[in-house]
Design an enzyme around this catalytic site. Structure first.
Site, mmCIF file in Angstrom:
data_model
loop_
_atom_site.group_PDB
_atom_site.id
_atom_site.type_symbol
_atom_site.label_atom_id
_atom_site.label_comp_id
_atom_site.label_asym_id
_atom_site.label_seq_id
_atom_site.Cartn_x
_atom_site.Cartn_y
_atom_site.Cartn_z
ATOM 1 N N HIS A 133 0.574 -0.538 -4.091
ATOM 2 C CA HIS A 133 0.282 -0.007 -5.422
ATOM 3 C C HIS A 133 0.519 -1.026 -6.534
ATOM 4 O O HIS A 133 1.129 -0.718 -7.568
ATOM 5 C CB HIS A 133 1.098 1.258 -5.687
ATOM 6 C CG HIS A 133 0.737 2.413 -4.805
ATOM 7 N ND1 HIS A 133 -0.525 2.575 -4.257
ATOM 8 C CD2 HIS A 133 1.479 3.482 -4.364
ATOM 9 C CE1 HIS A 133 -0.547 3.677 -3.530
ATOM 10 N NE2 HIS A 133 0.649 4.238 -3.569
ATOM 11 N N HIS A 204 -2.306 9.262 -8.667
ATOM 12 C CA HIS A 204 -1.383 9.595 -7.584
ATOM 13 C C HIS A 204 -0.663 10.922 -7.849
ATOM 14 O O HIS A 204 0.554 11.017 -7.663
ATOM 15 C CB HIS A 204 -0.365 8.472 -7.420
ATOM 16 C CG HIS A 204 0.173 8.309 -6.033
ATOM 17 N ND1 HIS A 204 0.851 9.314 -5.373
ATOM 18 C CD2 HIS A 204 0.149 7.259 -5.175
ATOM 19 C CE1 HIS A 204 1.226 8.886 -4.180
ATOM 20 N NE2 HIS A 204 0.800 7.639 -4.036
ATOM 21 N N GLU A 340 -5.926 10.614 -3.076
ATOM 22 C CA GLU A 340 -6.133 9.396 -3.860
ATOM 23 C C GLU A 340 -7.487 8.780 -3.528
ATOM 24 O O GLU A 340 -7.660 8.156 -2.480
ATOM 25 C CB GLU A 340 -5.012 8.404 -3.567
ATOM 26 C CG GLU A 340 -3.609 8.984 -3.704
ATOM 27 C CD GLU A 340 -2.586 8.185 -2.935
ATOM 28 O OE1 GLU A 340 -2.471 6.960 -3.173
ATOM 29 O OE2 GLU A 340 -1.920 8.768 -2.052
#
Length: 376
Positions: A133, A204, A340
């Site tokens: 991420h 998210h 996601e």
């Protein structure tokens, strides 16, 4: 002196009265609990979107995070269907991805390494030896500039400097969140660069459509995908694309999330449950539903649409009961489902997969729609 004391006491009482009369959001949040000034001088705040149906979405510009989503259930009762915190301090002091805008690259990059145009890059490694991420200082921990254009649209912008978390290129990012009158959150991502780079952004949010954030096991999940991308013991994609047929990864028909999650299947062991990318049959057609989540308890249905080729389904396997969220609710293991939409994990090292490369003069554009309805 006595007169000054009385005036001071009166002023404090006025201030206290003002604070006590602050009107909370539908989800019970106080805007004042989200106002802070960070070390870079940027302010964090809470922004409230509301449509004609009285659906409410609260967003903070810290990490571009969706804090709460209030939607009606089958009985007309409003339910908060995402995990999150009541104040900005918890988001800062308890690092999570709750509701966050993820960037510069969502999901994992193998060992944090990739090459682009003959140049090698080493990113920070923050998850089992990989870059996850965007690294430990990804966009979810940055303060976005925010502009609310009326009651139903919020525009978030962020300038990611060349070399930030070792990614190349100055990147101008924009995230537009629109709450439509058909109870959908339309999220559009845009980005432009001055140097070849890689971009893969997503939201998210941790969804629990029961409204009590206790378990995801009775949620019905549908993913329109014939294939998925397996992972090894470090959650890294192996490079394979394999069929879901005759495996616990087959969600082409609505199936309870908890029905097969603990089966003796290698991929479930590797992922600690579901934490995988599915190869969507919708192939970037944003007009088609690519995944659905439904709570039989509340009747709330979430349909997901995207122009991206993949969707990461994460079933909250790392939640462990140590975090308390909004209204003091403890978030236990598998209390939610994340959906996601994105490029496949580690695409920069797998050139046969959809590219995440962005070059000067091009515009990155990604769209995800979370649409809510009720099945009675």
């Amino acid at each position: 002196m006595k007169k000054i004391f009385i005036y001071t006491l009166f002023a404090l009482l006025v201030v206290g009265c003002k604070d006590s009369q602050e009107k909370p959001t539908e989800s019970g949040l106080l805007g004042s609990n989200f106002h802070s000034i960070r070390e870079n001088g940027k302010e964090t705040n809470l922004y409230v979107l509301r449509n004609a149906n009285n659906m409410e979405v609260c967003v903070t510009n810290f990490g571009g995070r969706i804090v709460s989503i209030m939607v009606p259930d089958k009985d007309g009762k409003m339910q908060d269907v995402v995990l999150g915190f009541d104040c900005i301090e918890d988001y800062i002091n308890k690092p999570t991805d709750f509701g966050a805008t993820i960037g510069r690259y969502a999901n994992r990059i193998n060992k944090g390494k990739f090459s682009l145009d003959g140049q090698d890059y080493q990113l920070p490694t923050n998850n089992y030896g990989h870059c996850l991420h965007g690294g430990p200082k990804g966009y979810q921990y940055q303060v976005f500039d925010a502009k609310q254009n009326g009651p139903q649209e919020l525009v978030l912008t962020y300038f990611s400097k060349d070399g930030e978390e070792n990614f190349p290129g100055n990147l101008h990012c924009k995230v537009v969140m629109t709450l439509t009158d058909d109870n959908a959150i339309d999220i559009r991502y845009e980005a432009e660069t001055d140097k070849p780079t890689i971009v893969n952004m997503t939201n998210h949010s941790y969804f629990n459509l029961d409204g009590d954030a206790r378990s995801n096991s009775e949620h019905l999940l549908t993913v329109k995908a014939d294939d998925y991308t397996p992972v090894d013991e470090t959650f890294m994609t192996t490079g394979e694309v394999v069929p879901v047929e005759n495996t616990p990864m087959d969600f082409r028909r609505a199936t309870l999330v908890g029905e097969r999650i603990d089966e003796a299947f290698t991929q479930l062991r590797n992922g600690g449950g579901y934490d995988h990318n599915w190869v969507l049959n919708t192939k970037g057609d944003v007009t088609q539903v690519c995944a659905s989540l439904e709570s039989p308890k509340t009747g709330i249905v979430l349909d997901v649409y995207t122009n991206e080729p993949g969707i990461q389904v994460y079933a909250g396997n790392f939640l462990d009961g140590t975090l308390k969220g909004k209204k003091g609710i403890t978030y236990n293991k598998r209390a939610s489902v994340c959906l996601e939409t994105q490029k496949y994990p580690d695409t920069p090292n797998k050139p046969e997969w959809p590219s995440a490369v962005l070059r000067p003069g091009e515009k990155y554009m990604s769209q995800c729609i979370f649409k809510f309805s009720v099945r009675r």
